[in-house]
Design a protein around this motif. Structure first.
Motif, PDB file in Angstrom:
ATOM      1  N   PRO A  98      -8.291   5.929   3.731  1.00 26.55           N
ATOM      2  CA  PRO A  98      -7.301   4.612   2.781  1.00 26.55           C
ATOM      3  C   PRO A  98      -6.880   5.729   1.572  1.00 26.55           C
ATOM      4  O   PRO A  98      -7.646   6.278   1.142  1.00 26.55           O
ATOM      5  CB  PRO A  98      -8.443   3.969   2.761  1.00 26.55           C
ATOM      6  N   GLY A  99      -5.496   4.903   1.056  1.00 29.25           N
ATOM      7  CA  GLY A  99      -4.948   5.461   0.033  1.00 29.25           C
ATOM      8  C   GLY A  99      -3.520   6.386   0.529  1.00 29.25           C
ATOM      9  O   GLY A  99      -2.991   6.378  -0.428  1.00 29.25           O
ATOM     10  N   SER A 100      -4.129   7.357   1.095  1.00 28.63           N
ATOM     11  CA  SER A 100      -3.164   8.466   1.650  1.00 28.63           C
ATOM     12  C   SER A 100      -1.381   7.891   2.198  1.00 28.63           C
ATOM     13  O   SER A 100      -1.181   6.504   2.385  1.00 28.63           O
ATOM     14  CB  SER A 100      -3.886   9.381   2.808  1.00 28.63           C
ATOM     15  N   ALA A 101      -0.206   8.664   1.695  1.00 27.61           N
ATOM     16  CA  ALA A 101       0.816   8.605   2.278  1.00 27.61           C
ATOM     17  C   ALA A 101       0.468   7.921   3.242  1.00 27.61           C
ATOM     18  O   ALA A 101       1.817   6.983   4.068  1.00 27.61           O
ATOM     19  CB  ALA A 101       1.762  10.183   2.074  1.00 27.61           C
ATOM     20  N   THR A 102       0.262   8.630   4.176  1.00 30.54           N
ATOM     21  CA  THR A 102      -0.117   7.735   5.865  1.00 30.54           C
ATOM     22  C   THR A 102      -0.761   6.674   6.423  1.00 30.54           C
ATOM     23  O   THR A 102      -0.740   6.480   7.428  1.00 30.54           O
ATOM     24  CB  THR A 102       0.353   9.754   7.158  1.00 30.54           C
ATOM     25  N   ALA A 103      -1.582   6.631   5.946  1.00 32.66           N
ATOM     26  CA  ALA A 103      -1.904   5.410   6.002  1.00 32.66           C
ATOM     27  C   ALA A 103      -1.818   3.869   6.100  1.00 32.66           C
ATOM     28  O   ALA A 103      -0.306   3.841   5.984  1.00 32.66           O
ATOM     29  CB  ALA A 103      -3.611   5.513   4.905  1.00 32.66           C
ATOM     30  N   LEU A 104      -1.757   3.377   7.314  1.00 33.22           N
ATOM     31  CA  LEU A 104      -1.648   1.647   7.360  1.00 33.22           C
ATOM     32  C   LEU A 104      -1.657   0.531   6.280  1.00 33.22           C
ATOM     33  O   LEU A 104      -0.492   0.383   5.652  1.00 33.22           O
ATOM     34  CB  LEU A 104      -2.520   0.933   8.107  1.00 33.22           C
ATOM     35  N   ASP A 105      -2.584   1.295   5.599  1.00 34.97           N
ATOM     36  CA  ASP A 105      -2.809   0.125   4.243  1.00 34.97           C
ATOM     37  C   ASP A 105      -1.382   0.850   3.095  1.00 34.97           C
ATOM     38  O   ASP A 105      -0.585  -0.462   2.642  1.00 34.97           O
ATOM     39  CB  ASP A 105      -4.064   0.026   3.139  1.00 34.97           C
ATOM     40  N   THR A 106      -1.306   1.929   2.877  1.00 32.43           N
ATOM     41  CA  THR A 106       0.166   2.149   1.905  1.00 32.43           C
ATOM     42  C   THR A 106       0.809   1.751   2.467  1.00 32.43           C
ATOM     43  O   THR A 106       2.164   1.363   1.881  1.00 32.43           O
ATOM     44  CB  THR A 106      -0.200   3.379   2.111  1.00 32.43           C
ATOM     45  N   ILE A 107       1.185   2.279   3.972  1.00 27.59           N
ATOM     46  CA  ILE A 107       2.995   2.172   4.481  1.00 27.59           C
ATOM     47  C   ILE A 107       2.834   0.565   4.545  1.00 27.59           C
ATOM     48  O   ILE A 107       3.829   0.305   4.200  1.00 27.59           O
ATOM     49  CB  ILE A 107       3.001   2.170   5.635  1.00 27.59           C
ATOM     50  N   GLN A 141       4.589   2.182  12.640  1.00 29.10           N
ATOM     51  CA  GLN A 141       2.757   3.080  12.277  1.00 29.10           C
ATOM     52  C   GLN A 141       1.595   2.204  13.648  1.00 29.10           C
ATOM     53  O   GLN A 141       1.041   2.757  13.771  1.00 29.10           O
ATOM     54  CB  GLN A 141       2.947   3.160  10.882  1.00 29.10           C
ATOM     55  N   LEU A 142       2.411   0.909  13.304  1.00 29.08           N
ATOM     56  CA  LEU A 142       1.887   0.501  14.506  1.00 29.08           C
ATOM     57  C   LEU A 142       2.321   0.501  15.534  1.00 29.08           C
ATOM     58  O   LEU A 142       1.043   0.500  16.468  1.00 29.08           O
ATOM     59  CB  LEU A 142       2.188  -1.422  14.474  1.00 29.08           C
ATOM     60  N   ASN A 143       3.311   1.002  15.903  1.00 30.18           N
ATOM     61  CA  ASN A 143       3.350   1.371  17.307  1.00 30.18           C
ATOM     62  C   ASN A 143       2.670   2.506  17.114  1.00 30.18           C
ATOM     63  O   ASN A 143       2.261   2.536  19.018  1.00 30.18           O
ATOM     64  CB  ASN A 143       4.921   1.526  17.683  1.00 30.18           C
ATOM     65  N   THR A 144       2.703   3.688  16.950  1.00 26.61           N
ATOM     66  CA  THR A 144       2.209   5.277  17.128  1.00 26.61           C
ATOM     67  C   THR A 144       0.435   4.527  17.234  1.00 26.61           C
ATOM     68  O   THR A 144      -0.682   5.755  18.016  1.00 26.61           O
ATOM     69  CB  THR A 144       2.545   5.626  15.580  1.00 26.61           C
ATOM     70  N   VAL A 547      -5.400  -6.127   6.130  1.00 25.53           N
ATOM     71  CA  VAL A 547      -4.778  -5.245   6.898  1.00 25.53           C
ATOM     72  C   VAL A 547      -5.860  -3.988   6.068  1.00 25.53           C
ATOM     73  O   VAL A 547      -6.274  -3.177   6.413  1.00 25.53           O
ATOM     74  CB  VAL A 547      -3.042  -4.426   6.670  1.00 25.53           C
ATOM     75  N   GLN A 548      -5.909  -4.574   4.633  1.00 26.71           N
ATOM     76  CA  GLN A 548      -7.380  -3.775   3.868  1.00 26.71           C
ATOM     77  C   GLN A 548      -8.339  -4.090   4.581  1.00 26.71           C
ATOM     78  O   GLN A 548      -9.170  -2.948   4.489  1.00 26.71           O
ATOM     79  CB  GLN A 548      -7.439  -4.586   2.094  1.00 26.71           C
ATOM     80  N   ARG A 549      -9.452  -4.870   5.099  1.00 33.19           N
ATOM     81  CA  ARG A 549     -10.391  -4.980   5.743  1.00 33.19           C
ATOM     82  C   ARG A 549     -10.641  -4.051   6.756  1.00 33.19           C
ATOM     83  O   ARG A 549     -11.223  -3.624   7.384  1.00 33.19           O
ATOM     84  CB  ARG A 549     -10.541  -6.390   5.903  1.00 33.19           C
ATOM     85  N   VAL A 550      -9.560  -4.007   8.107  1.00 33.96           N
ATOM     86  CA  VAL A 550      -9.117  -3.438   9.206  1.00 33.96           C
ATOM     87  C   VAL A 550      -8.890  -1.627   8.780  1.00 33.96           C
ATOM     88  O   VAL A 550      -9.990  -1.236   9.519  1.00 33.96           O
ATOM     89  CB  VAL A 550      -8.003  -3.687   9.423  1.00 33.96           C
ATOM     90  N   VAL A 551      -8.698  -1.617   8.112  1.00 31.89           N
ATOM     91  CA  VAL A 551      -8.163   0.208   7.237  1.00 31.89           C
ATOM     92  C   VAL A 551      -9.955   0.120   6.548  1.00 31.89           C
ATOM     93  O   VAL A 551     -10.387   1.465   7.134  1.00 31.89           O
ATOM     94  CB  VAL A 551      -7.105   0.538   6.066  1.00 31.89           C
ATOM     95  N   SER A 552     -10.423  -0.448   6.264  1.00 31.68           N
ATOM     96  CA  SER A 552     -11.918   0.324   5.829  1.00 31.68           C
ATOM     97  C   SER A 552     -12.391   0.021   6.729  1.00 31.68           C
ATOM     98  O   SER A 552     -13.959   0.314   6.618  1.00 31.68           O
ATOM     99  CB  SER A 552     -12.032  -1.092   4.488  1.00 31.68           C
ATOM    100  N   SER A 553     -12.859  -0.936   7.687  1.00 29.69           N
ATOM    101  CA  SER A 553     -13.533  -1.549   8.110  1.00 29.69           C
ATOM    102  C   SER A 553     -13.700   0.140   9.714  1.00 29.69           C
ATOM    103  O   SER A 553     -14.721   0.034  10.079  1.00 29.69           O
ATOM    104  CB  SER A 553     -13.407  -2.563   9.813  1.00 29.69           C
ATOM    105  N   GLN A 554     -12.133   0.299   9.657  1.00 28.90           N
ATOM    106  CA  GLN A 554     -12.057   1.227  10.659  1.00 28.90           C
ATOM    107  C   GLN A 554     -13.097   2.551  10.075  1.00 28.90           C
ATOM    108  O   GLN A 554     -13.413   3.259  10.484  1.00 28.90           O
ATOM    109  CB  GLN A 554     -10.805   1.598  10.871  1.00 28.90           C
ATOM    110  N   GLY A 555     -12.844   2.944   8.928  1.00 35.32           N
ATOM    111  CA  GLY A 555     -13.489   4.125   7.572  1.00 35.32           C
ATOM    112  C   GLY A 555     -15.370   3.614   8.339  1.00 35.32           C
ATOM    113  O   GLY A 555     -15.686   4.821   8.321  1.00 35.32           O
TER     114      GLY A 555
END
Length: 621
Positions: A98-107, A141-144, A547-555
């Motif tokens: 989360p927060g990295s350049a390639t992370a979903l939430d950052t994009i 990114q969503l496709n990937t 989007v934030q919840r999804v990323v944090s939930s996965q983490g």
């Protein structure tokens, strides 16, 4: 004691010590051999008159069978947690920190930041380009991510196939070794055969949780943790798996073969009868159980979350909100709403209050164009606070009203004429109050002037099909994250990102402002399929918050899986240490035992020598 008795006792003792020395030598030679269990010689004392001697010797394996059973249980648990942690670790790499350049939430945040910039200067061509570039990056990114999730599901499918094949192979090998064990109970080689058999069972326990029992003949019986008989002298069942090589988002497991898009495990008994092992929950631990869970639950939910992000983004920017107009009939009050433009997958929401009590609830009516599309999938049916119901529009507005009336019951009055739907409360009865009625048709056209602010910013696939959330055939949302793309019409004409007016030819901020507000401020209802934080109720939040919840939930899921695996590996290591405390060869202990045996051998040899001397003396008399 006579000389012959003494001689016989000494010879028996010599023979016993020879066997013991051989066993000690074998222990030392295999001190580092995996799966080797320490041996010891068991002797039985014999009594002849007043003489005590050694009657027989038997080689025994020194192990704690209770600890061994626990070891196999922990081995299955470790196979489960390791498989799951590995797959989720790969998923975590896809999402990025989360927060990295390639992370979903950052994009995603770059996209909304670009919209904010365009809102401040809608005439800027570079800012329009920045919005579209960031939107395209987000879509890719969503496709990937979608492709990565399905790759992990395909790997899980392959892992199940490998596990099933391995179980059949191990049960076949076990049949042969078990037969040799029962045929050589009194043979010193039986200990080596049992080591071989335990090695097979140890490997089997990595794939499925097992419990074993051994009868007086040395034959074993195996059942799974679910109670299914796997082995009783020979394999009780064989397993089959119809592997699917390329798993897609819509491919799910179902007990009905016609509805199943992935493989299932079939058990065949000696009579040829077949049983579905997945339907009967045969695999509850081990790597196969982990792969089944990953393929059918964990990764399916991850895909649903990605699809929900894609669907909600698309509909937030393209769906108009047509608010109802106040209507009355006697004491009954409510709203009329225009259904013009409503397409398959679009919705009508009815907000109401229960009286007395004051609880506010919602009905969401989703348009379908065929009765074959009903009922809606379970994941789309909402909960008690937001009941989602499919309504067949093929019969016209009157039919729509009739269907809605049957859903909402006597607390409401529903009618419809032309393109207008009316819903009123129950008037003087006073059990329901209608708070709002809103239609949400999708705007399918791109326009710079004279049209609504909403626009089909994202579309379904490169052909530019507008996303409406249709359920015709199957839900359009399934796999949408893998197909979402920026509308090619916007890429071709970037001026369409703003609305032009006679006084603002270069466009004004209305459209960028609406898009930003819809994504960052407007509350939207999310389906039960996403299962955030283990919650199966519908939830209301902004797209940005989701989007934030999804990323944090996965983490959190990945961290939990890794923590569970670490704990399980510690438990496995602890039980292995307990098992090895008895079964593992201690060279120092063996050397000490060897000295004792050598002394006993020398003593018995001395007795034989003394008896020989005495016999020689007697023969000379």
């Amino acid at each position: 004691m006579g000389l012959s008795t003494s001689l016989s006792t000494a010879i028996n003792g010599l023979s016993a010590t020879q066997v013991g020395i051989g066993v000690v030598s074998q222990n030392v030679a295999n001190a580092g051999t995996a799966g080797y269990v320490r041996r010891a010689v068991s002797t039985t004392d014999s009594l002849s008159g007043l003489t005590i001697g050694v009657q027989s010797t038997q080689v025994q394996r020194l192990l704690d069978t209770i600890v061994q059973s626990q070891l196999w249980q922990e081995s299955a648990g470790a196979g489960y947690t390791a498989t799951r942690a590995s797959a989720l670790g790969n998923l975590d790499q896809l999402y990025g920190a989360p927060g990295s350049a390639t992370a979903l939430d950052t994009i995603y945040n770059k996209f909304t930041s670009a919209l904010q910039g365009l809102q401040n200067d809608p005439s800027s061509y570079s800012l329009r380009s920045q919005v579209l570039d960031n939107a395209s990056t987000l879509a890719r990114q969503l496709n990937t991510l979608s492709k990565g999730v399905q790759t992990l599901r395909t790997q899980a499918e392959s892992g199940i196939a490998t596990g099933v094949s391995k179980i059949n192979e191990l049960l076949g090998a076990l049949t042969k070794v078990n037969a040799r064990v029962t045929a050589s109970q009194n043979d010193p080689a039986a200990a080596a055969l049992k080591d071989q058999r335990d090695s097979i069972l140890s490997e089997l326990s990595q794939y499925v949780d097992i419990k074993t029992t051994e009868d007086a003949r040395g034959a074993i019986s195996i059942v799974t943790g679910s109670g299914m008989q796997l082995f009783d002298g020979q394999a009780s069942v064989s397993f089959e798996f119809d592997q699917h090589s390329d798993v897609q988002p819509g491919d799910v497991w179902n007990s009905d073969p016609a509805k199943r898009g992935v493989g299932t495990i079939t058990m065949r008994d000696a009579s040829g009868n077949k049983t579905d092992a997945i339907a009967n929950n045969v695999f509850r631990s081990g790597s196969i159980a982990a792969n089944i869970e990953l393929r059918d639950k964990t990764l399916v939910q991850a895909q649903a979350q990605l699809d929900e992000i894609a669907a909600q983004m698309s509909k937030a920017l393209s769906d108009r909100e047509v608010a109802g107009t106040a209507a009355t009939s006697g004491a009954a009050t409510g709203f009329n709403v225009d259904l013009t433009g409503l397409q398959a997958g679009n919705s009508i929401t009815l907000d109401y209050q229960i009286t007395p009590g004051g609880q506010t609830r919602r009905y969401t009516f989703v348009r379908v164009d065929s009765a074959a599309s009903l009922p809606l999938p379970a994941s789309a049916q909402g909960d008690v606070n937001n009941q989602v119901v499919g309504i067949d529009f093929s019969g016209g507005t009157a039919s729509v009203a009739s269907q809605i009336q049957s859903v909402v019951g006597a607390g409401f009055q529903v009618s419809g004429t032309g393109t207008t739907l009316q819903i009123l409360d129950d008037g003087a009865t006073g059990t329901r109050d209608v708070l709002g009625l809103t239609a949400r048709p999708t705007n399918t056209a791109l326009s710079a002037a004279g049209g609504p602010a909403e626009l089909p910013f994202f579309v379904d696939g490169s052909a530019g099909k507008v996303f409406t959330g249709s359920y015709e055939g199957r839900s359009q949302a399934i796999g949408f994250a893998g197909r979402i793309t920026v509308n090619p019409g916007l890429v071709a004409d970037r001026s369409l990102l703003t609305l032009s007016t006679p006084t603002t030819a270069q466009g004004d901020a209305t459209r960028p402002q609406l898009m930003l507000d819809r994504l960052t401020s407007s509350q939207r209802a999310f389906t039960t399929a996403v299962g955030l934080d283990g919650n199966n109720a519908t939830s209301n939040m902004t797209v940005s918050a989701f989007v934030q919840r999804v990323v944090s939930s996965q983490g959190q899921i990945v961290a939990s899986a890794k923590s569970l695996d670490q704990g399980q590996q510690v438990a496995l290591s602890a039980i292995q240490s307990r098992f090895q405390a008895t079964a593992q060869v201690n060279v120092d202990q063996e050397m000490s035992q060897l000295i004792e045996l050598q002394n006993a051998y020398a003593a018995n040899a001395r007795i034989i020598s003394t008896v020989k001397e005495m016999m020689d003396v007697l023969m000379r008399v």
